[in-house]
Design an enzyme around this catalytic site. Structure first.
Site, mmCIF file in Angstrom:
data_model
loop_
_atom_site.group_PDB
_atom_site.id
_atom_site.type_symbol
_atom_site.label_atom_id
_atom_site.label_comp_id
_atom_site.label_asym_id
_atom_site.label_seq_id
_atom_site.Cartn_x
_atom_site.Cartn_y
_atom_site.Cartn_z
ATOM 1 N N ARG A 201 14.395 11.793 14.200
ATOM 2 C CA ARG A 201 13.129 12.247 14.768
ATOM 3 C C ARG A 201 13.091 11.918 16.259
ATOM 4 N NH1 ARG A 201 9.645 9.223 13.616
ATOM 5 N NH2 ARG A 201 10.661 7.810 12.179
ATOM 6 N N TYR B 90 16.834 18.853 12.483
ATOM 7 C CA TYR B 90 16.854 17.577 11.750
ATOM 8 C C TYR B 90 15.557 17.373 10.951
ATOM 9 C CZ TYR B 90 16.087 12.819 10.449
ATOM 10 O OH TYR B 90 15.769 11.725 9.688
ATOM 11 N N GLY B 91 15.702 16.959 9.706
ATOM 12 C CA GLY B 91 14.641 16.614 8.754
ATOM 13 C C GLY B 91 13.226 16.535 9.282
ATOM 14 N N LYS C 186 6.623 15.074 7.483
ATOM 15 C CA LYS C 186 5.883 14.231 8.419
ATOM 16 C C LYS C 186 4.787 15.026 9.139
ATOM 17 C CE LYS C 186 8.268 11.064 6.965
ATOM 18 N NZ LYS C 186 8.687 9.691 7.064
ATOM 19 N N HIS D 176 2.141 6.762 4.981
ATOM 20 C CA HIS D 176 3.610 6.667 4.902
ATOM 21 C C HIS D 176 3.960 5.607 3.845
ATOM 22 C CE1 HIS D 176 7.584 6.043 7.389
ATOM 23 N NE2 HIS D 176 7.760 6.898 6.408
ATOM 24 N N SER E 211 9.939 3.539 8.867
ATOM 25 C CA SER E 211 11.136 4.324 8.572
ATOM 26 C C SER E 211 12.362 3.423 8.468
ATOM 27 C CB SER E 211 11.354 5.352 9.678
ATOM 28 O OG SER E 211 10.211 6.178 9.777
ATOM 29 N N CYS F 70 13.011 1.086 6.353
ATOM 30 C CA CYS F 70 12.698 -0.317 6.067
ATOM 31 C C CYS F 70 12.513 -0.574 4.574
ATOM 32 C CB CYS F 70 11.468 -0.766 6.853
ATOM 33 S SG CYS F 70 11.798 -0.908 8.615
ATOM 34 N N LYS G 237 11.469 1.724 1.690
ATOM 35 C CA LYS G 237 10.576 2.367 0.718
ATOM 36 C C LYS G 237 11.346 2.980 -0.455
ATOM 37 C CE LYS G 237 8.569 5.020 3.749
ATOM 38 N NZ LYS G 237 9.287 4.454 4.906
ATOM 39 N N THR G 238 12.367 3.782 -0.141
ATOM 40 C CA THR G 238 13.120 4.441 -1.213
ATOM 41 C C THR G 238 13.717 3.386 -2.147
ATOM 42 O OG1 THR G 238 13.612 6.269 0.265
ATOM 43 C CG2 THR G 238 14.997 6.065 -1.686
ATOM 44 N N ASN G 239 14.274 2.334 -1.556
ATOM 45 C CA ASN G 239 14.881 1.276 -2.372
ATOM 46 C C ASN G 239 13.852 0.594 -3.274
ATOM 47 O OD1 ASN G 239 17.921 0.444 -1.673
ATOM 48 N ND2 ASN G 239 16.982 1.406 0.095
ATOM 49 N N ASP H 269 8.046 8.170 -0.120
ATOM 50 C CA ASP H 269 7.830 8.226 1.331
ATOM 51 C C ASP H 269 6.374 8.486 1.730
ATOM 52 O OD1 ASP H 269 9.184 8.094 3.926
ATOM 53 O OD2 ASP H 269 8.716 10.221 4.143
ATOM 54 N N ASN I 120 21.729 7.194 10.506
ATOM 55 C CA ASN I 120 20.571 7.884 9.927
ATOM 56 C C ASN I 120 21.013 9.093 9.090
ATOM 57 O OD1 ASN I 120 17.733 8.230 9.508
ATOM 58 N ND2 ASN I 120 17.715 9.884 11.023
ATOM 59 N N ARG J 39 21.550 11.223 5.756
ATOM 60 C CA ARG J 39 20.532 11.319 4.700
ATOM 61 C C ARG J 39 21.025 12.129 3.512
ATOM 62 N NH1 ARG J 39 15.060 9.027 5.741
ATOM 63 N NH2 ARG J 39 15.399 8.029 7.751
ATOM 64 N N ARG K 218 10.072 -5.045 9.241
ATOM 65 C CA ARG K 218 11.389 -5.645 9.402
ATOM 66 C C ARG K 218 11.231 -6.705 10.483
ATOM 67 N NH1 ARG K 218 16.910 -3.560 8.680
ATOM 68 N NH2 ARG K 218 16.178 -1.725 7.546
ATOM 69 N N ASN L 10 13.550 -8.011 -5.227
ATOM 70 C CA ASN L 10 12.167 -7.866 -4.752
ATOM 71 C C ASN L 10 11.191 -7.759 -5.921
ATOM 72 O OD1 ASN L 10 13.046 -7.981 -2.104
ATOM 73 N ND2 ASN L 10 13.251 -5.751 -1.918
HETATM 74 P P1 GTP Z 1 12.522 6.410 5.506
HETATM 75 O O1 GTP Z 1 13.090 7.427 4.585
HETATM 76 O O2 GTP Z 1 13.135 6.468 6.873
HETATM 77 O O3 GTP Z 1 11.033 6.437 5.601
HETATM 78 O O4 GTP Z 1 13.014 4.967 5.005
HETATM 79 P P2 GTP Z 1 12.725 4.015 3.747
HETATM 80 O O5 GTP Z 1 11.583 3.114 4.077
HETATM 81 O O6 GTP Z 1 12.655 4.793 2.495
HETATM 82 O O7 GTP Z 1 14.019 3.076 3.766
HETATM 83 P P3 GTP Z 1 15.197 2.885 2.692
HETATM 84 O O8 GTP Z 1 14.718 2.420 1.363
HETATM 85 O O9 GTP Z 1 16.025 4.101 2.710
HETATM 86 O O10 GTP Z 1 16.011 1.670 3.347
HETATM 87 C C1 GTP Z 1 16.574 1.726 4.616
HETATM 88 C C2 GTP Z 1 17.592 0.651 4.851
HETATM 89 O O11 GTP Z 1 17.072 -0.641 4.548
HETATM 90 C C3 GTP Z 1 18.829 0.858 3.971
HETATM 91 O O12 GTP Z 1 19.978 0.724 4.756
HETATM 92 C C4 GTP Z 1 18.718 -0.247 2.948
HETATM 93 O O13 GTP Z 1 19.979 -0.668 2.516
HETATM 94 C C5 GTP Z 1 17.933 -1.354 3.685
HETATM 95 N N1 GTP Z 1 17.103 -2.136 2.711
HETATM 96 C C6 GTP Z 1 16.256 -1.631 1.796
HETATM 97 N N2 GTP Z 1 15.684 -2.617 1.047
HETATM 98 C C7 GTP Z 1 16.187 -3.782 1.518
HETATM 99 C C8 GTP Z 1 15.989 -5.171 1.163
HETATM 100 O O14 GTP Z 1 15.232 -5.517 0.248
HETATM 101 N N3 GTP Z 1 16.684 -6.105 1.887
HETATM 102 C C9 GTP Z 1 17.524 -5.733 2.913
HETATM 103 N N4 GTP Z 1 18.158 -6.711 3.570
HETATM 104 N N5 GTP Z 1 17.747 -4.442 3.268
HETATM 105 C C10 GTP Z 1 17.089 -3.480 2.582
HETATM 106 C C1 SPV Z 2 11.327 8.769 8.340
HETATM 107 O O1 SPV Z 2 11.893 8.801 9.455
HETATM 108 O O2 SPV Z 2 10.365 7.998 8.108
HETATM 109 C C2 SPV Z 2 11.799 9.633 7.243
HETATM 110 C C3 SPV Z 2 12.827 10.625 7.538
HETATM 111 O O3 SPV Z 2 11.307 9.535 6.129
HETATM 112 S S1 SPV Z 2 12.197 12.019 8.365
HETATM 113 O O4 SPV Z 2 11.865 13.036 7.344
HETATM 114 O O5 SPV Z 2 13.243 12.523 9.213
HETATM 115 O O6 SPV Z 2 11.026 11.689 9.091
HETATM 116 MN MN MN Z 3 9.643 8.067 6.063
#
Ligand code: GTP
Ligand code: SPV
Ligand code: MN
Length: 598
Positions: free
Chosen positions: A73, A201-202, A210, A230, A252, A254, A256-258, A279, A369, A371, A402, A498
């Protein structure tokens, strides 16, 4: 031209107008069918936009390589175009609507000569839900069409839902020549319109995500009395079968997906985490007085690096079919790889730019980044409520950033206003999800700094006002998985572990576990967090959960600058909340109280 799929005069008129501007050779109305997907995928492969992956190992999966200068972005080129600068507020870039229409109009003029203009009708939210919103995106990018098909409910169903109404978002996207100098992402909240140029890009071009679901969505939410956030949404099911729903906002990249796809560790036998969304959440108050959430999306546009069978097995399973990967590395057997997928990379990788990768070069094989874009139905942990038109009731809201220092593993707010304060002052290190320097701590209120479609102070006021509408407000928490020791290591193992924090959060939400009061919020007492079978030294745990008065005193001091920047629309209640915490810490430290106490 394929035949229009609607007789809606508003849609027809606007598409005709945009076609006159962009002058495409052809117009294709996307119906969302399988046949259309097949034909467009084949075309994308012929044109080199998609590279087929090993169809035995990764059926329906393709690789896309973006232009190397179009990988994230672009916040500095993202604009909120309201009549006055004040409506956009001090944290958004602003452009006057006429100027934006004129400038981008010039760029669009004739831009689709020789090309196809795709008309992509889509629904954000479950089809037929009263809380869903309809958009139509016009684009000349086949990659955008195929991605929108994954991320939204796309095609005929959207036009059927719209009927003859004029209530839809008008999105226009043209790739141009992907020149960063011509790149603009402009939002016109009053016109429910989004114009995007010169990117592919996304977040810059999948306009439902977004741009509509957050920037325009937050603006509509303010007017209509709901929140566009978000946030991930998950359900935690106990061994007794009780499911508690939680929404969490992390900036972003940090986590969320995990967090949304987490698999609880063995210790939590019988516990299950279900993903509703990863997200974005749309939150509204229902007649029962609770806050309910829907996920407006239908797929995941997730960060690839760091995703492994250990860190996020559900995500790894999700991306095994019908997935478009962007900017990951390609292995000789037609599979994909990224940093963190395994300890040893396969031999003979092609990097994200399409060049043979030399592991000793110090360069990354996959872009940080990079995806995956996968349909949510692939997720083994998908909640059965993910497509429910009413959504799910939220018992707890979690904010998290973070932060290498200061912010403990988990903190519970004293009350709604204090919770909003914790969200409003949240800081986080920048990541590769946006262009610019990585690792700088910046304030990112509710993880919405890049996504709030209007003035930030008014947005925080809206959060405070929501309290009066909610009879049973969710409890608000702050978490930090990223605190580091003096040696630079993460103190907390994170990911599936977590769950231990999440368990405390839901127990606190149901008022069934203890805690310890600190000047800045409640933290778990020793023994409140289940740490059994977890390899963490007591020193590390102590360090990860500690609230240090001096650090917090400094933190509160540094918030003055942030509050000054937000200006006069920042609610007084948040200023008072900050001053109150300062006074408490000073009193406890034996210093003279702050102004309010003296
Ligand atoms: P967007 O799609 O950009 O909004 O991101 P998101 O918030 O969904 O982040 P995502 O879950 O994809 O995690 C992003 C990065 O953080 C990855 O490289 C993960 O490996 C790392 N990460 C996620 N959870 C943890 C955690 O609990 N501890 C640590 N150390 N790293 C983490
Ligand atoms: C973010 O950056 O928070 C994302 C990826 O979830 S994007 O769709 O490119 O904004
Ligand atoms: Mn996001």
């Amino acid at each position: 031209m394929t035949t229009a799929l609607t007789e809606n005069p508003h849609v027809m008129g606007w598409v005709a107008e945009m076609a006159k501007l962009c002058q495409p050779d052809r117009i294709h109305w996307c119906d969302g069918s399988e046949a259309e997907k097949k034909a467009m995928t084949e075309q994308a492969v012929r044109e080199g936009i998609l590279i087929p992956l090993n169809q035995d190992k990764l059926p329906g999966c393709y690789l896309h390589r973006s232009s190397p200068a179009d990988v994230a972005r672009v916040e500095h080129r993202t604009f909120i175009c309201t009549p006055t600068r004040d409506e956009a507020g001090p944290t958004n870039n602003w452009m006057a609507p006429d100027e934006a229409y004129r400038k981008l109009g010039g760029l669009y003029e004739g831009s689709m000569k020789g090309r196809t203009m795709y008309v992509v009708p889509y629904v954000m939210g479950p089809v037929g839900s009263p809380f869903s919103k309809i958009g139509v995106e016009i684009t000349d990018s086949i990659y955008v069409v195929l991605s929108m098909r994954v991320m939204t409910r796309m095609g005929q169903a959207a036009l059927d839902m719209l009927g003859m109404a004029d209530d839809f978002n008008r999105g226009l996207h043209a790739m141009l020549d992907i020149d960063p100098e011509k790149r603009f992402i402009c939002h016109f909240p009053e016109d429910n319109t989004i114009w995007s140029t010169s990117s592919n890009y996304g977040g810059n071009v999948l306009l439902g995500k977004k741009c509509l679901a957050l920037r325009i969505g937050s603006y509509l939410g303010k007017q209509e009395g709901w929140l566009a956030e978000h946030m991930l949404i998950l359900g935690v099911e106990s061994p007794e079968g009780q499911t508690t729903y939680v929404a969490a906002a992390f900036p972003s990249a940090c986590g969320k997906t995990n967090f949304a796809m987490m698999i609880p560790p063995k210790r939590f036998k019988g516990w299950k985490v279900w993903t509703v969304g990863d997200d974005i959440a749309w939150l509204r108050v229902a007649e029962d007085g609770r806050l309910w959430a829907i996920n407006p999306e239908a797929g995941y546009f997730g960060v690839a690096p760091g995703t492994s069978g250990k860190s996020n097995p559900n995500a790894l399973k999700t991306v095994q079919r019908d997935t478009i990967f962007t900017n990951v590395a390609l292995a000789p057997d037609g599979t994909v790889w990224w940093e963190g997928m395994s300890d040893t990379p396969p031999e003979g990788l092609i990097d994200w730019k399409g060049q043979p990768w030399d592991p000793s070069s110090g360069e990354k094989a996959a872009h940080p980044n990079s995806r995956f874009c996968s349909p949510m139905i692939n997720n083994p942990a998908l909640s059965k409520m993910a497509d429910d038109p009413e959504g799910v009731p939220i018992s707890a809201i979690i904010f998290g950033g973070r932060r290498a220092t200061t912010v403990p593993l988990v903190l519970q707010s004293f009350h709604w206003t204090h919770g909003v304060f914790l969200g409003a002052t949240m800081g986080s290190e920048t990541t590769a999800a946006a262009t610019g320097k990585v690792g700088i701590v910046r304030r990112d209120p509710m993880a919405m700094l890049p996504f709030c479609g209007y003035d930030m102070g008014s947005y925080l006021a809206h959060w405070l006002e929501m309290r009066d509408r909610i009879k049973f407000p969710p409890k608000i928490f702050l978490v930090n998985w990223f605190r580091k020791g003096a040696d630079g290591r993460f103190l907390w193992p994170g990911f599936g572990e977590n769950m231990r924090v999440l368990k405390w959060v839901i127990d606190r939400a149901h008022v069934r576990v203890g805690g310890q009061e600190t000047p800045v919020g409640w933290i778990p007492r020793e023994g409140d967090l289940d740490l059994s079978f977890l390899k963490i030294t007591s020193e590390d745990f102590e360090e990860a959960t500690r609230v240090d008065r001096d650090e917090w005193r400094e933190e509160l001091e540094s918030q003055i600058e942030w509050f000054d920047r937000l200006g006069p629309t920042l609610p007084k209640a948040l200023h008072s909340q900050r001053q109150l915490l300062v006074d408490i810490i000073d009193a406890l430290s034996g210093k003279r109280g702050g102004e309010a106490a003296s």
